[in-house]
Motif scaffolding. Sequence first.
Motif, mmCIF file in Angstrom:
data_model
loop_
_atom_site.group_PDB
_atom_site.id
_atom_site.type_symbol
_atom_site.label_atom_id
_atom_site.label_comp_id
_atom_site.label_asym_id
_atom_site.label_seq_id
_atom_site.Cartn_x
_atom_site.Cartn_y
_atom_site.Cartn_z
ATOM 1 N N SER A 1 0.857 -1.192 0.000
ATOM 2 C CA SER A 1 0.000 0.000 0.000
ATOM 3 C C SER A 1 0.890 1.239 0.000
ATOM 4 C CB SER A 1 -0.930 0.014 1.214
ATOM 5 O OG SER A 1 -0.187 0.110 2.408
ATOM 6 N N SER A 2 0.334 2.385 -0.410
ATOM 7 C CA SER A 2 1.129 3.596 -0.649
ATOM 8 C C SER A 2 2.352 3.248 -1.494
ATOM 9 C CB SER A 2 1.539 4.292 0.659
ATOM 10 O OG SER A 2 0.565 5.253 1.007
ATOM 11 N N ALA A 3 2.067 2.482 -2.545
ATOM 12 C CA ALA A 3 3.148 2.053 -3.431
ATOM 13 C C ALA A 3 3.725 3.228 -4.214
ATOM 14 C CB ALA A 3 2.632 0.986 -4.389
ATOM 15 N N LYS B 1 8.144 6.908 -1.981
ATOM 16 C CA LYS B 1 9.511 6.540 -2.374
ATOM 17 C C LYS B 1 9.874 5.172 -1.793
ATOM 18 C CE LYS B 1 10.618 10.798 -1.079
ATOM 19 N NZ LYS B 1 9.371 11.493 -1.447
ATOM 20 N N THR B 2 9.425 4.936 -0.547
ATOM 21 C CA THR B 2 9.714 3.642 0.081
ATOM 22 C C THR B 2 9.035 2.514 -0.696
ATOM 23 O OG1 THR B 2 9.850 4.763 2.212
ATOM 24 C CG2 THR B 2 9.595 2.380 2.269
ATOM 25 N N GLY B 3 7.773 2.723 -1.096
ATOM 26 C CA GLY B 3 7.049 1.692 -1.840
ATOM 27 C C GLY B 3 7.715 1.399 -3.175
ATOM 28 N N LEU C 1 -0.768 -0.634 -4.449
ATOM 29 C CA LEU C 1 -1.987 0.188 -4.378
ATOM 30 C C LEU C 1 -1.562 1.626 -4.178
ATOM 31 C CD1 LEU C 1 -3.989 -2.061 -1.880
ATOM 32 C CD2 LEU C 1 -4.441 -1.797 -4.331
ATOM 33 N N THR C 2 -2.174 2.526 -4.944
ATOM 34 C CA THR C 2 -1.783 3.929 -4.864
ATOM 35 C C THR C 2 -2.986 4.815 -5.194
ATOM 36 O OG1 THR C 2 -0.113 5.530 -5.600
ATOM 37 C CG2 THR C 2 -1.003 4.072 -7.294
ATOM 38 N N ARG C 3 -2.829 6.127 -4.951
ATOM 39 C CA ARG C 3 -3.945 7.044 -5.224
ATOM 40 C C ARG C 3 -4.065 7.323 -6.721
ATOM 41 N NH1 ARG C 3 -3.397 12.146 -1.697
ATOM 42 N NH2 ARG C 3 -1.378 12.052 -2.705
ATOM 43 N N GLU D 1 -5.105 1.631 -8.559
ATOM 44 C CA GLU D 1 -5.543 2.731 -7.701
ATOM 45 C C GLU D 1 -6.412 2.137 -6.585
ATOM 46 O OE1 GLU D 1 -7.099 5.943 -10.064
ATOM 47 O OE2 GLU D 1 -5.183 6.155 -11.113
ATOM 48 N N TYR D 2 -6.506 2.842 -5.439
ATOM 49 C CA TYR D 2 -7.276 2.301 -4.311
ATOM 50 C C TYR D 2 -8.698 1.953 -4.718
ATOM 51 C CZ TYR D 2 -3.358 3.865 -1.445
ATOM 52 O OH TYR D 2 -2.092 4.029 -0.925
ATOM 53 N N GLN D 3 -9.259 2.784 -5.604
ATOM 54 C CA GLN D 3 -10.651 2.548 -6.023
ATOM 55 C C GLN D 3 -10.791 1.304 -6.902
ATOM 56 O OE1 GLN D 3 -11.152 6.336 -7.736
ATOM 57 N NE2 GLN D 3 -10.308 5.822 -9.722
ATOM 58 N N GLY E 1 0.512 15.873 -0.487
ATOM 59 C CA GLY E 1 0.310 16.579 -1.748
ATOM 60 C C GLY E 1 1.589 16.775 -2.550
ATOM 61 N N HIS E 2 2.726 16.320 -2.004
ATOM 62 C CA HIS E 2 3.979 16.450 -2.762
ATOM 63 C C HIS E 2 4.000 15.382 -3.850
ATOM 64 C CE1 HIS E 2 4.475 13.706 0.576
ATOM 65 N NE2 HIS E 2 5.635 13.271 0.164
ATOM 66 N N GLY E 3 4.748 15.657 -4.884
ATOM 67 C CA GLY E 3 4.759 14.747 -6.024
ATOM 68 C C GLY E 3 5.375 13.414 -5.656
HETATM 69 N N1 LIG Z 1 9.033 0.658 9.037
HETATM 70 C C1 LIG Z 1 10.104 1.346 8.678
HETATM 71 O O1 LIG Z 1 11.184 1.120 9.194
HETATM 72 C C2 LIG Z 1 9.987 2.375 7.597
HETATM 73 C C3 LIG Z 1 11.126 2.782 6.881
HETATM 74 C C4 LIG Z 1 10.972 3.689 5.827
HETATM 75 C C5 LIG Z 1 9.711 4.249 5.561
HETATM 76 N N2 LIG Z 1 8.652 3.855 6.316
HETATM 77 C C6 LIG Z 1 7.314 4.438 6.078
HETATM 78 O O2 LIG Z 1 7.020 4.476 4.708
HETATM 79 C C7 LIG Z 1 6.087 5.529 4.461
HETATM 80 C C8 LIG Z 1 6.509 6.299 3.227
HETATM 81 O O3 LIG Z 1 7.655 7.085 3.522
HETATM 82 P P1 LIG Z 1 8.418 7.873 2.331
HETATM 83 O O4 LIG Z 1 9.554 8.576 2.929
HETATM 84 O O5 LIG Z 1 8.639 6.915 1.234
HETATM 85 O O6 LIG Z 1 7.312 8.938 1.958
HETATM 86 P P2 LIG Z 1 6.944 9.728 0.611
HETATM 87 O O7 LIG Z 1 7.730 9.292 -0.538
HETATM 88 O O8 LIG Z 1 6.974 11.169 0.961
HETATM 89 O O9 LIG Z 1 5.417 9.258 0.434
HETATM 90 C C9 LIG Z 1 4.527 9.987 -0.352
HETATM 91 C C10 LIG Z 1 3.311 9.130 -0.673
HETATM 92 O O10 LIG Z 1 2.657 8.681 0.501
HETATM 93 C C11 LIG Z 1 1.214 8.737 0.311
HETATM 94 N N3 LIG Z 1 0.740 9.775 1.235
HETATM 95 C C12 LIG Z 1 1.523 10.523 2.031
HETATM 96 N N4 LIG Z 1 0.800 11.337 2.821
HETATM 97 C C13 LIG Z 1 -0.476 11.107 2.521
HETATM 98 C C14 LIG Z 1 -1.717 11.653 3.004
HETATM 99 N N5 LIG Z 1 -1.757 12.585 3.959
HETATM 100 N N6 LIG Z 1 -2.848 11.200 2.469
HETATM 101 C C15 LIG Z 1 -2.806 10.262 1.539
HETATM 102 N N7 LIG Z 1 -1.650 9.684 1.043
HETATM 103 C C16 LIG Z 1 -0.520 10.114 1.525
HETATM 104 C C17 LIG Z 1 1.018 9.000 -1.155
HETATM 105 O O11 LIG Z 1 1.178 7.730 -1.801
HETATM 106 P P3 LIG Z 1 -0.042 6.778 -2.277
HETATM 107 O O12 LIG Z 1 -0.917 7.620 -3.151
HETATM 108 O O13 LIG Z 1 0.634 5.685 -3.041
HETATM 109 O O14 LIG Z 1 -0.764 6.274 -1.044
HETATM 110 C C18 LIG Z 1 2.254 9.843 -1.470
HETATM 111 O O15 LIG Z 1 2.595 9.821 -2.845
HETATM 112 C C19 LIG Z 1 6.031 6.376 5.737
HETATM 113 O O16 LIG Z 1 4.861 6.103 6.475
HETATM 114 C C20 LIG Z 1 7.257 5.891 6.503
HETATM 115 O O17 LIG Z 1 7.136 6.058 7.892
HETATM 116 C C21 LIG Z 1 8.762 2.945 7.322
#
Ligand SMILES: NC(=O)c1ccc[n+]([C@@H]2O[C@H](COP(=O)([O-])OP(=O)(O)OC[C@H]3O[C@@H](n4cnc5c(N)ncnc54)[C@H](OP(=O)(O)O)[C@@H]3O)[C@@H](O)[C@H]2O)c1
Length: 358
Positions: free
Chosen positions: A182-184, A187-189, A206-208, A222-224, A347-349
């Motif tokens: 989820s939240s693929a 960047k992590t996904g 799964l992504t928005r 997409e989630y939908q 809302g960031h890209g």
């Molecule tokens: N367990 C661990 O050790 C670990 C390590 C690294 C990262 N993480 C987790 O991985 C996640 C992603 O981190 P990242 O640095 O890769 O972030 P990122 O690239 O900034 O993630 C941006 C994406 O997250 C979703 N999103 C973010 N905020 C949202 C909101 N308010 N409403 C709806 N969707 C939102 C959207 O993706 P979608 O449309 O695809 O949902 C968006 O494109 C974080 O929760 C982070 O804590 C965990």
Amino acid sequence: MTMTSRSSRPADRSCSRVLEVSTTDDPGTSRIIEDPAVPGRGESVLRLHQFAMTSNNVSYVRAREQLGHGRAFPAAPGWMRAPVWGEATVVDGVGDGVPAGTRVIGYFPMAGSVAMSLEPRTDGTLVETSARRAHLAPVYQHYRVVDAPTDGLEFATLHIEALASALVPDLVGAGVDHVLISSAGSKTGQALAFLLSREGVACTGLTRDRPAVGQDGLTLFEYQELSSVAVPPGTVFLDLAGDPQLRARVVAQCGGAVAYMLALGGTRLTGSIPPQQTGPAAPPVRRYSAGPRLAEVERERGAEAVRLLRDRTRQRLLAWAREQLVVRRLDGLAAAAAVWPTIVRGGHGAGEVCLVAP
Ligand SMILES: NC(=O)c1ccc[n+]([C@@H]2O[C@H](COP(=O)([O-])OP(=O)(O)OC[C@H]3O[C@@H](n4cnc5c(N)ncnc54)[C@H](OP(=O)(O)O)[C@@H]3O)[C@@H](O)[C@H]2O)c1
């Protein structure tokens, strides 16, 4: 590609400016304060060059009590110094072990400078030894020394590097051949899908908003469109969204095929981290965090094995990041404060990295 936003920057180097996030209001609310940053006994002062802002830092704020990041950098009641990953140079060192001029990457507040209790380790890294950080895993205490300024992607992907170094071998070692993420779009996904697919693990995401151009090895929905998703038995759900409603929909759609869920993140988390059990018929949920898991691997296999794992992951991840990510440069904490609410809203890209020069 690089974009830049500018704002006025402080000239006074004796006083640090710090960006703090509200813990009583919406987490998008922030303020910039002046902090004397006077070093305590045995503390070094570091000047930050750059730090990255992503949804990962928002998770540190939202789950600040459960993950322990709320106490890493003390702030006044009602405010939090949200940790970020960045790059800094020691400007006022302590003894021979932490000389002025030492450049490090690691875990910092969003600030111009910070005082920390750093000590050298035999492997050439520095470790933060203050009691207020003792509850956190070593990954949040260790600072890697770098010889020259980095391009920023190294520290911007440090949290992903730590997670992937543990998770990819864990999944491959367990014989997992399909994951649902989820939240693929995060960047992590994207990075996990890149690394896992190269190990022969099929990835469904799964992504928005599905991008026009997909990524090799990742089938995106997409989630939908969740009702069209089918995954094979034994699939592991890597939950970066942390949304209990989405988890319930995934269980309803794919539950029988999902062996277990790993609670990895909280991009769509609005309250506290959801419970580990979602219902008697649902697959088990396990919380999985890079820091504690890497500490376990270090106890089992030794520090050198972890160093090699992380080096290997870093090389692969940086090659991916330099190819895929767009860097957006922000000049000054005021510019960072202006963008922070957008990051909180997601809302960031997708694929954009905000690098702040405080
Ligand atoms: N367990 C661990 O050790 C670990 C390590 C690294 C990262 N993480 C987790 O991985 C996640 C992603 O981190 P990242 O640095 O890769 O972030 P990122 O690239 O900034 O993630 C941006 C994406 O997250 C979703 N999103 C973010 N905020 C949202 C909101 N308010 N409403 C709806 N969707 C939102 C959207 O993706 P979608 O449309 O695809 O949902 C968006 O494109 C974080 O929760 C982070 O804590 C965990």
